[in-house]
Scaffold this motif. Structure first.
Motif, PDB file in Angstrom:
ATOM      1  N   ARG A   4      -9.735 -13.831   1.067  1.00 43.69           N
ATOM      2  CA  ARG A   4     -10.403 -13.427   2.313  1.00 43.69           C
ATOM      3  C   ARG A   4      -9.682 -12.287   3.016  1.00 43.69           C
ATOM      4  NH1 ARG A   4     -10.378 -18.642   1.585  1.00 43.69           N
ATOM      5  NH2 ARG A   4      -8.451 -18.979   2.754  1.00 43.69           N
ATOM      6  N   LEU A   5      -8.638 -11.767   2.434  1.00 44.94           N
ATOM      7  CA  LEU A   5      -7.833 -10.724   3.048  1.00 44.94           C
ATOM      8  C   LEU A   5      -8.058  -9.376   2.373  1.00 44.94           C
ATOM      9  CD1 LEU A   5      -4.425 -12.602   3.387  1.00 44.94           C
ATOM     10  CD2 LEU A   5      -6.202 -12.372   5.113  1.00 44.94           C
ATOM     11  N   LYS A   6      -8.108  -8.341   3.209  1.00 43.02           N
ATOM     12  CA  LYS A   6      -8.226  -6.974   2.694  1.00 43.02           C
ATOM     13  C   LYS A   6      -7.347  -6.064   3.529  1.00 43.02           C
ATOM     14  CE  LYS A   6     -11.619  -3.269   1.981  1.00 43.02           C
ATOM     15  NZ  LYS A   6     -13.061  -2.929   2.079  1.00 43.02           N
ATOM     16  N   ALA A   7      -6.472  -5.324   2.878  1.00 40.65           N
ATOM     17  CA  ALA A   7      -5.569  -4.419   3.581  1.00 40.65           C
ATOM     18  C   ALA A   7      -5.957  -2.983   3.291  1.00 40.65           C
ATOM     19  CB  ALA A   7      -4.130  -4.663   3.150  1.00 40.65           C
ATOM     20  N   THR A   8      -5.921  -2.152   4.339  1.00 38.54           N
ATOM     21  CA  THR A   8      -6.238  -0.737   4.203  1.00 38.54           C
ATOM     22  C   THR A   8      -5.131   0.084   4.842  1.00 38.54           C
ATOM     23  OG1 THR A   8      -7.486  -0.681   6.270  1.00 38.54           O
ATOM     24  CG2 THR A   8      -8.711  -1.218   4.253  1.00 38.54           C
ATOM     25  N   LEU A  38       0.856  -1.182   0.000  1.00 40.47           N
ATOM     26  CA  LEU A  38       0.000   0.000   0.000  1.00 40.47           C
ATOM     27  C   LEU A  38       0.891   1.230   0.000  1.00 40.47           C
ATOM     28  CD1 LEU A  38      -2.402  -1.261   2.801  1.00 40.47           C
ATOM     29  CD2 LEU A  38      -2.942  -1.160   0.371  1.00 40.47           C
ATOM     30  N   TYR A  39       0.526   2.236  -0.778  1.00 42.56           N
ATOM     31  CA  TYR A  39       1.412   3.388  -0.927  1.00 42.56           C
ATOM     32  C   TYR A  39       0.834   4.708  -0.418  1.00 42.56           C
ATOM     33  CZ  TYR A  39       4.379   0.454  -3.856  1.00 42.56           C
ATOM     34  OH  TYR A  39       5.209  -0.538  -4.312  1.00 42.56           O
ATOM     35  N   GLU A  65      -5.834   3.901   0.383  1.00 46.81           N
ATOM     36  CA  GLU A  65      -5.682   2.794  -0.556  1.00 46.81           C
ATOM     37  C   GLU A  65      -6.135   1.491   0.093  1.00 46.81           C
ATOM     38  OE1 GLU A  65      -1.739   2.499  -2.119  1.00 46.81           O
ATOM     39  OE2 GLU A  65      -2.261   0.934  -3.568  1.00 46.81           O
ATOM     40  N   GLU A  66      -6.732   0.605  -0.694  1.00 49.00           N
ATOM     41  CA  GLU A  66      -7.173  -0.700  -0.229  1.00 49.00           C
ATOM     42  C   GLU A  66      -6.750  -1.749  -1.257  1.00 49.00           C
ATOM     43  OE1 GLU A  66     -11.289   0.733   2.061  1.00 49.00           O
ATOM     44  OE2 GLU A  66     -11.397  -0.646   0.362  1.00 49.00           O
ATOM     45  N   LYS A  67      -6.397  -2.938  -0.758  1.00 52.03           N
ATOM     46  CA  LYS A  67      -6.072  -4.057  -1.641  1.00 52.03           C
ATOM     47  C   LYS A  67      -6.761  -5.289  -1.090  1.00 52.03           C
ATOM     48  CE  LYS A  67      -2.671  -2.301  -4.404  1.00 52.03           C
ATOM     49  NZ  LYS A  67      -1.221  -2.422  -4.154  1.00 52.03           N
TER      50      LYS A  67
END
Lengths: 113, 111
Positions: free
Chosen positions: B61-65, B50-51, B55-57
């Motif tokens: 089952r995984l989600k990074a914010t 994430l930059y 931003e979200e990726k």
């Protein structure tokens, strides 16, 4: 594509002895990194090679540690003489010049008795 | 001093029980924030980068914010195979791509 290979997977040595860890990065990856995780602590940076040159060795703990990357291919990390506090897992990682993601090897576990 | 702190240190979940992992950072000049997964006896395996704040990726089952001070890794309806240590690492603008890691969160998902 073969991944990052590290050898040995586990080494047990006596205090005062010498150990050499080896890392074979992914073919074509100019950037090679060494990291270390000691018991109960986070993974910490040791040094960074670009091809055969040391780009950053600010994380090397002391002069008992010597890293080399002859020819810009595989790298070795020598600990001489080993102390008890050197025990931990040593990780190698590599990346290509155009990428920003490191690919890690499985690590070499070092136990100093 | 640049710091990366992950919480909780360990997390036990029942299969299907969603939860979130936290990574807070105090650094000057964040270039990127990375999430890795590590299984026993293996090296860290890349999940996300994430930059910028907001931003979200997502991946399965995984989600990074990412915000200006922290990142979350959300695990939705986890399965036992999601059991692993999840590592957060920051890359600083002036640090030449080297990563500063947090201590990790050990996740155990029970069937």
């Amino acid at each position: 594509e073969a991944g990052v290979t590290q050898f040995p997977s586990h080494s047990v040595i006596e205090k005062g002895q010498t150990v050499t860890l080896r890392c074979d990065p992914i073919s074509g990856h100019d950037n090679l990194y060494w990291y270390r995780r000691v018991m109960g602590k986070e993974i910490k940076f040791l040094l960074h090679f670009v091809k055969e040159s040391k780009q950053d060795e600010s994380g090397m703990p002391n002069n008992r540690f010597l890293a080399e990357r002859t020819g810009g291919t595989y790298s070795t990390l020598k600990v001489q003489p080993a102390e008890l506090e050197d025990s931990g897992v040593y990780f190698c990682a590599s990346r290509s010049s155009g990428a920003n993601v490191l690919t890690f090897g499985a690590g070499s576990r070092l136990t100093v008795l | 001093e640049d710091q990366v702190t992950q919480s909780p240190e360990a997390l036990r979940l029942q299969e299907g029980e969603s939860s979130s992992l936290n990574c807070s950072y105090t650094v000057s000049g964040l270039r990127g924030l990375f999430w890795y997964r590590q299984d026993p006896g293996k090296g860290p395996e890349f999940l996300f980068t994430l930059y910028s704040a907001g931003e979200e990726k997502e991946k399965e089952r995984l989600k990074a914010t990412l915000t200006k001070k922290e990142s979350f890794l959300h695990i939705t309806a986890p399965k036992p195979e999601d059991s692993a240590t999840y590592l957060c690492a920051v890359q600083l603008s002036v640090a030449g791509n080297k990563l500063t890691f947090g201590g990790g969160t050990r996740v155990l998902v029970k069937p």
